[in-house]
Design a protein around this motif. Structure first.
Motif, mmCIF file in Angstrom:
data_model
loop_
_atom_site.group_PDB
_atom_site.id
_atom_site.type_symbol
_atom_site.label_atom_id
_atom_site.label_comp_id
_atom_site.label_asym_id
_atom_site.label_seq_id
_atom_site.Cartn_x
_atom_site.Cartn_y
_atom_site.Cartn_z
ATOM 1 N N ILE A 1 80.055 75.527 34.817
ATOM 2 C CA ILE A 1 79.610 74.973 33.540
ATOM 3 C C ILE A 1 79.145 73.530 33.720
ATOM 4 O O ILE A 1 78.117 73.108 33.171
ATOM 5 C CB ILE A 1 80.749 75.050 32.507
ATOM 6 N N LEU A 2 79.891 72.747 34.501
ATOM 7 C CA LEU A 2 79.517 71.349 34.714
ATOM 8 C C LEU A 2 78.180 71.235 35.444
ATOM 9 O O LEU A 2 77.344 70.387 35.111
ATOM 10 C CB LEU A 2 80.626 70.630 35.491
ATOM 11 N N GLU A 3 77.962 72.090 36.424
ATOM 12 C CA GLU A 3 76.670 72.068 37.141
ATOM 13 C C GLU A 3 75.531 72.439 36.197
ATOM 14 O O GLU A 3 74.454 71.829 36.239
ATOM 15 C CB GLU A 3 76.715 73.036 38.320
ATOM 16 N N SER A 4 75.775 73.424 35.326
ATOM 17 C CA SER A 4 74.755 73.788 34.348
ATOM 18 C C SER A 4 74.453 72.627 33.414
ATOM 19 O O SER A 4 73.292 72.366 33.075
ATOM 20 C CB SER A 4 75.223 74.998 33.546
ATOM 21 N N ALA A 5 75.496 71.899 33.017
ATOM 22 C CA ALA A 5 75.294 70.739 32.140
ATOM 23 C C ALA A 5 74.473 69.666 32.838
ATOM 24 O O ALA A 5 73.544 69.092 32.251
ATOM 25 C CB ALA A 5 76.649 70.187 31.710
ATOM 26 N N LYS B 1 72.364 69.986 35.385
ATOM 27 C CA LYS B 1 70.982 70.422 35.587
ATOM 28 C C LYS B 1 70.183 70.357 34.291
ATOM 29 O O LYS B 1 68.989 70.009 34.295
ATOM 30 C CB LYS B 1 70.965 71.838 36.151
ATOM 31 N N SER B 2 70.828 70.677 33.188
ATOM 32 C CA SER B 2 70.127 70.595 31.908
ATOM 33 C C SER B 2 69.796 69.148 31.568
ATOM 34 O O SER B 2 68.686 68.843 31.093
ATOM 35 C CB SER B 2 70.983 71.219 30.805
ATOM 36 N N MET B 3 70.738 68.237 31.798
ATOM 37 C CA MET B 3 70.468 66.826 31.556
ATOM 38 C C MET B 3 69.351 66.318 32.467
ATOM 39 O O MET B 3 68.507 65.508 32.066
ATOM 40 C CB MET B 3 71.739 65.997 31.773
ATOM 41 N N ILE B 4 69.357 66.790 33.693
ATOM 42 C CA ILE B 4 68.291 66.396 34.629
ATOM 43 C C ILE B 4 66.933 66.835 34.080
ATOM 44 O O ILE B 4 65.951 66.077 34.112
ATOM 45 C CB ILE B 4 68.553 67.019 36.018
ATOM 46 N N ARG B 5 66.878 68.034 33.564
ATOM 47 C CA ARG B 5 65.599 68.536 33.032
ATOM 48 C C ARG B 5 65.109 67.663 31.875
ATOM 49 O O ARG B 5 63.912 67.357 31.782
ATOM 50 C CB ARG B 5 65.783 69.983 32.575
ATOM 51 N N TYR B 6 66.020 67.246 31.008
ATOM 52 C CA TYR B 6 65.598 66.405 29.887
ATOM 53 C C TYR B 6 65.131 65.031 30.376
ATOM 54 O O TYR B 6 64.098 64.520 29.927
ATOM 55 C CB TYR B 6 66.734 66.242 28.890
ATOM 56 N N MET C 1 69.106 59.495 38.954
ATOM 57 C CA MET C 1 69.567 59.451 40.338
ATOM 58 C C MET C 1 71.059 59.782 40.418
ATOM 59 O O MET C 1 71.508 60.472 41.348
ATOM 60 C CB MET C 1 69.292 58.066 40.924
ATOM 61 N N TYR C 2 71.841 59.311 39.450
ATOM 62 C CA TYR C 2 73.258 59.658 39.391
ATOM 63 C C TYR C 2 73.435 61.175 39.336
ATOM 64 O O TYR C 2 74.274 61.758 40.039
ATOM 65 C CB TYR C 2 73.896 59.022 38.151
ATOM 66 N N LEU C 3 72.660 61.817 38.489
ATOM 67 C CA LEU C 3 72.803 63.264 38.311
ATOM 68 C C LEU C 3 72.369 64.014 39.566
ATOM 69 O O LEU C 3 72.993 65.011 39.959
ATOM 70 C CB LEU C 3 71.993 63.717 37.098
ATOM 71 N N TYR C 4 71.268 63.563 40.194
ATOM 72 C CA TYR C 4 70.848 64.194 41.462
ATOM 73 C C TYR C 4 71.966 64.078 42.500
ATOM 74 O O TYR C 4 72.241 65.028 43.243
ATOM 75 C CB TYR C 4 69.584 63.513 41.988
ATOM 76 N N ARG C 5 72.580 62.898 42.529
ATOM 77 C CA ARG C 5 73.669 62.702 43.485
ATOM 78 C C ARG C 5 74.857 63.607 43.146
ATOM 79 O O ARG C 5 75.538 64.119 44.044
ATOM 80 C CB ARG C 5 74.086 61.222 43.452
ATOM 81 N N ALA C 6 75.110 63.845 41.874
ATOM 82 C CA ALA C 6 76.263 64.650 41.476
ATOM 83 C C ALA C 6 76.151 66.091 41.971
ATOM 84 O O ALA C 6 77.157 66.721 42.301
ATOM 85 C CB ALA C 6 76.419 64.630 39.955
ATOM 86 N N ILE C 7 74.925 66.616 42.033
ATOM 87 C CA ILE C 7 74.740 67.997 42.525
ATOM 88 C C ILE C 7 74.197 68.004 43.947
ATOM 89 O O ILE C 7 73.799 69.059 44.447
ATOM 90 C CB ILE C 7 73.811 68.785 41.587
ATOM 91 N N ASP C 8 74.157 66.831 44.590
ATOM 92 C CA ASP C 8 73.725 66.692 45.981
ATOM 93 C C ASP C 8 72.323 67.253 46.199
ATOM 94 O O ASP C 8 72.049 67.950 47.172
ATOM 95 C CB ASP C 8 74.725 67.389 46.912
ATOM 96 N N ASP D 1 65.364 65.965 45.638
ATOM 97 C CA ASP D 1 65.008 65.312 44.381
ATOM 98 C C ASP D 1 65.339 63.826 44.416
ATOM 99 O O ASP D 1 64.597 63.001 43.854
ATOM 100 C CB ASP D 1 65.740 65.983 43.223
ATOM 101 N N MET D 2 66.444 63.471 45.064
ATOM 102 C CA MET D 2 66.789 62.057 45.177
ATOM 103 C C MET D 2 65.707 61.298 45.932
ATOM 104 O O MET D 2 65.255 60.219 45.498
ATOM 105 C CB MET D 2 68.134 61.909 45.896
ATOM 106 N N GLU D 3 65.285 61.852 47.047
ATOM 107 C CA GLU D 3 64.275 61.158 47.852
ATOM 108 C C GLU D 3 62.921 61.141 47.154
ATOM 109 O O GLU D 3 62.170 60.174 47.256
ATOM 110 C CB GLU D 3 64.174 61.827 49.216
#
Length: 988
Positions: A474-478, A480-485, A507-514, A518-520
């Motif tokens: 659920i947290l990963e889905s959350a 990824k959804s925030m990343i999309r927005y 960048m924080y969110l990209y780092r959270a899901i490794d 996308d980070m680079e």
């Protein structure tokens, strides 16, 4: 992922009408028969109720205070029911039908009724309703101040004079038509009257009186009922429990509506149609026909039929239902209240559907639509439906990205003050980090599961209970959804501070899901990330590549280059993560090499744009150690604003990196058009040195075994792409094309080598023609090049020198006439003689080069001096061997001599002819008389001085001074356009 919260099965249910107040008829000795409403003001609505006993009641409703009170009661007739009540609000009058007569009242029933005695036996009565688009068409009345009555089999249209006070109203008969029998109901809309009988519905034109059948009713059916729908200016026709909507022309305009039962009465509220039956009121959507709301107000038995009254104003909010002894007022909820009610019930789809309908009808603005989407999005977040929430966020134009920052980073933070304190409708908790939202949501679900096990009904979805997702999922889905927005928000027009927050938190969110890629990608593109917020995060997590990209994109080149240098030197230590190289793990050597080259490539991209010479030269060395091509690209880049100082660059280049040194000098000379003799000389010396080393390697490789070949071969695959042309070819090309190097320095370097071509070029630059001819003719034995050089320098002794060298040997050679053609090209052949000397006497113990001498005679023999050729022949050589060639040479010389005499004599004849023509021109006479005029000013010449031009035009001396001696009156310039007259040589 299944939704954790179940949705109400009755997803279309919503609250549109809300109870306001009630009124009971006491004592209940009679029942209500007819009803009408008139909206007097925003705070008062008058309700007229007609009873079966002939009484007319006036109630007053106040929607603001939810009150309903009786104002007065009047008796219309005794023993006859009040069949119909029509309110003419524009003139403050009320007309009542009772006992087949019409009675006129004022709007507050203060004055006694006045009976309209000219109308008797009235059975049906209705007033005219007009839409704003309708135009009067043959009826002499204004607005809606008219009504229609059915008297016997006559349809009478009556107009009311609205300019008369009190009850002294004047009437006029507008139309009087014959009509069909059995009319029980009718509606007058614009210029059409729709009537209903037991047989069906018909349309009557109030202008022409013509009627037509709309459709017929079945043999067994309920009584016809009509309802005017004021919002769209249509009419609802009832056939049992089916309602058909037609326009003023009787044409169906939408689908039919199927009611639960055959209704007692129908009404209209905004987008809905209301039907009552057996103490229940149902609301149906006009377009979809779906039942939206059901209200029970009197049980199954209410003692008789119910009636409905709505406001004629389509925007009215009051709605009245009357059972036989009870009046119930309802108020239409505002669109916002309707939406709130659906959101509280978690009917999100129905709420959005309602919003779209209201927007289409113009009842809410676009901003309200965006507001609702944002509100739904927040509710869905706390319902753990993150993907749907973001879908609604993206549909909202008023939602600011900063409103979602608290879901990503805990307060307080750099952007806390940017978050608007907007709780919307207060339907959701305050924003909190996603971890907390997910935790609270899962706790609520666990409580609901326990209640479900205890037998208590909850809103938890059964599918969710059977397959509950994990917290991590659920947290990963959350995330990824925030990343999309946030990714979509980056393309919006945002303030600088909000842009910083969006990119940094992304960048924080990209780092959270490794998500390394996308980070680079974000770090290497143009971004507004706050480096101070990310340095520690990326450094501690080992994402040094991302940090290097981020430094570079934010203009911190020195820090970025320092990281790339560390990564290049310590690639195998695992300091960085490069997903692009994971496929190469099987070959560790190539993996390391590719990783180092990647670091060098990224560093070179930064240095190619940098004009900081110290920074570039600081990192040039380690990049060149990995890939010399990158080093060359850095030094020769055209992307930087100011080029690097050449002297500093040359001093900084590693002497062992010869090709980098050569390529940089080549770039300075050829692409930067440098005219510095130092650079030209350095380039030539470097090329010459490399050429000598290459020749030595080739010589040693030819004299050694395979093992030694491998030891002496100096081939580096990383530098093979710097130069595609061999070094010796580059040296020769440069020596020939440049005139700015020092030839003597180059000669000193290559003096003891076998670079004869290069020596010939250098001697040519120094003007040593004899040495050049000796190298070309004797060392290189390139007769074509030697002859071409003779032709270039063009002196008469060059070819003879070669011939003498050829013929002075004791070796006999047969020269056939077919080997020496009679080509004639007049030019200076001194160098031909010199070249011939070299061919015939090569010196240094070499044998004469007869083939080259024969070729020289073949091409240029006719132009050589025969005496000089004979002088250079060997005394031991038989003359008959060259007699034919010498004979052709003598004949050619004689031919040239005679040609010269002819040309000389022709030249003398032309010269004589020109002198004679000039003499004739000067000896010409012209006759001037009194009538002679100047060809320019047309003045009489008389005794004036005059001049005559070669084209026979005559001008006075004044005009001659103005015209000049080379341009005549006709405009001909004799200096440019010479006048040629045939001389004696041509005419004879």
């Amino acid at each position: 992922m299944p939704s954790p919260m179940a949705i109400n099965p009755n997803s279309r249910a919503r609250t549109v009408l809300q109870p306001l107040s009630n009124f009971h008829l006491t004592p209940p000795t009679t029942s209500f028969r007819s009803i009408a409403l008139y909206n007097l003001s925003n705070s008062q609505t008058l309700i007229y109720l007609g009873t079966n006993s002939g009484t007319l009641l006036l109630l007053s409703a106040n929607p603001d205070h939810s009150t309903l009170s009786l104002l007065r009661s009047v008796t219309v007739t005794d023993g006859s029911s009040v069949e119909s009540v029509q309110v003419f609000g524009g003139i403050g009058k009320v007309i009542v039908l009772s006992g087949e007569f019409l009675y006129l009242y004022d709007s507050f029933l203060l004055q006694p009724a006045k009976r309209l005695s000219f109308l008797k036996g009235v059975r049906v009565f209705t007033k005219r309703m007009r839409s704003s688009e309708n135009k009067l068409n043959g009826l002499n009345c204004e607005g809606s101040n008219a009504f229609a009555v059915v008297v016997g089999n006559r349809l009478v249209l009556v107009g009311i004079d609205s300019n008369v006070d009190e009850l002294n109203v004047s009437y006029s008969i507008l139309k009087d038509y014959q009509c069909i029998d059995g009319i029980s109901t009718m509606v007058w809309l614009n210029d059409s009257i729709i009537i209903g009988t037991a047989n069906g519905y018909s349309l009557v034109s109030c202008v022409s009186g013509q009627s037509g059948v709309i459709f017929s009713l079945p043999d067994v059916s309920s009584l016809p009922k009509l309802k005017l729908l004021c919002k769209d200016w249509n009419v609802l026709l009832l056939v049992d429990n089916v309602g058909v909507v037609v326009n003023a022309d009787g044409q169906p305009v939408s689908g039919s509506i199927v009611f639960r039962l055959d209704p007692d009465s129908v009404g209209e509220v905004s987008l809905y149609i209301v039907a009552v039956k057996d103490g229940k009121m149902d609301l149906y959507h006009k377009k979809s026909g779906t039942c939206i709301q059901r209200v029970s107000f009197g049980g199954e038995s209410v003692g008789g039929p119910c009636i409905i009254a709505d406001e004629e104003d389509s925007e009215g909010e009051l709605f009245v239902v009357a059972s036989p002894t009870k009046v119930m007022c309802y108020r239409k909820l505002s669109p916002e209240e309707q939406i709130k009610d659906l959101l509280r019930k978690k009917n999100f789809k129905e709420a959005i559907s309602l919003v779209e309908e209201l927007e289409c009808e113009g009842e809410i603005t676009k901003n309200m639509v965006s507001f609702v989407h944002a509100q739904v999005g927040f509710l869905l977040i706390f319902d753990l439906r993150f993907e749907e929430a973001v879908n609604h966020f993206l549909l909202s134009d008023i939602l600011q990205p900063s409103e979602l920052f608290p879901f990503i980073m805990r307060d307080p933070n750099r952007w806390s003050l940017l978050v608007p304190r907007n709780r919307y409708w207060g339907l959701h908790p305050p924003p909190a980090p996603l971890e907390d939202v997910v935790g609270e949501g899962l706790s609520a679900i666990q409580r609901a599961i326990l209640l479900r096990k205890a037998g208590v009904e909850t809103s938890v979805d059964d599918d969710f209970l059977s397959n509950p997702p994990s917290r991590a999922y659920i947290l990963e889905s959350a995330i990824k959804s925030m990343i999309r927005y946030l990714e979509v928000s980056r393309n919006k027009e945002l303030t600088p501070s909000v842009k910083e927050g969006v990119d940094t938190l992304l960048m924080y969110l990209y780092r959270a899901i490794d998500s390394v890629d996308d980070m680079e990608k974000l770090a290497s593109a143009a971004n507004s990330c706050v480096v101070e917020e990310l340095e520690t995060l990326l450094g501690d997590s080992g994402h040094l590549r991302t940090l290097a990209f981020l430094y570079a994109s934010r203009g911190m080149s020195s820090k970025a280059l320092a990281i790339w240098r560390i990564l290049a030197r310590n690639y195998t230590s695992g300091l960085w993560k490069d997903n692009s190289l994971k496929s190469g793990l099987d070959d560790s050597g190539s993996h390391v090499l590719a990783g180092k080259e990647t670091a060098a490539a990224e560093a070179s991209k930064i240095l190619e744009e940098s004009s900081d010479a110290d920074l570039v030269l600081q990192h040039l060395g380690w990049i060149a150690d990995i890939n010399q091509v990158f080093a060359v690209q850095i030094l020769t880049s055209e992307k930087r604003e100011n080029q690097l100082p050449p002297d500093e660059v040359i001093a900084a280049i590693d002497p062992s990196k010869v090709e980098i040194f050569q390529r940089y000098l080549q770039w300075l000379i050829e692409e930067q058009d440098s005219c510095d003799t130092r650079f030209h000389t350095l380039y030539a010396l470097s090329l010459a040195k490399s050429t000598i080393e290459t020749l030595e390697v080739e010589t040693s490789s030819q004299n050694s075994d395979a093992g030694r070949i491998e030891e002496t071969t100096v081939f580096d695959p990383k530098t093979s792409f710097i130069f595609e042309i061999p070094v010796r070819e580059r040296l020769q090309t440069f020596l020939q094309s440049s005139d700015l190097y020092d030839p003597e320095e180059i000669l000193d370097l290559i003096e003891g080598s076998e670079l004869w071509w290069e020596k010939a070029i250098l001697y040519k630059k120094l003007g040593q023609e004899t040495l050049v001819l000796q190298i070309l003719a004797l060392k290189l034995e390139d007769s074509e090049a030697a002859e071409q050089y003779c032709a270039d320098i063009g002196r008469p002794d060059a070819y003879m020198q070669l011939v003498f060298s050829l013929l002075s040997t004791h070796v006999q050679i047969h020269i056939h006439s077919k080997d020496i053609c009679d080509l004639f090209s007049p030019h200076d052949f001194s160098n031909d003689l010199r070249l011939l000397d070299m061919y015939l006497d090569p010196q240094d113990g070499k044998e004469p080069m007869f083939k080259a001498a024969v070729r020289l005679l073949h091409n240029h023999g006719e132009s050589l001096d025969p005496l000089q050729v004979l002088e250079r022949l060997s005394s031991d050589m038989p003359l008959q061997l060259a007699s034919e060639t010498i004979l052709r040479m003598l004949r050619a010389r004689l031919h040239h001599h005679r040609q010269g005499q002819i040309v000389h004599n022709l030249s003398r004849a032309l010269h004589t002819d020109a002198r004679l023509a000039r003499l004739e021109e000067r000896s010409r006479h012209v006759q001037i008389n009194d009538e002679s005029l100047c060809d320019s000013c047309h003045a009489r010449l008389g005794t004036k001085l005059f001049a005559m031009y070669p084209d026979d035009t005559i001008v006075c001396y004044k005009c001659f001074r103005r015209q000049g001696e080379s341009t005549s009156v006709t405009g001909r310039d004799f200096k440019r356009d010479t006048l040629v007259k045939p001389g004696w040589l041509v005419t004879r």
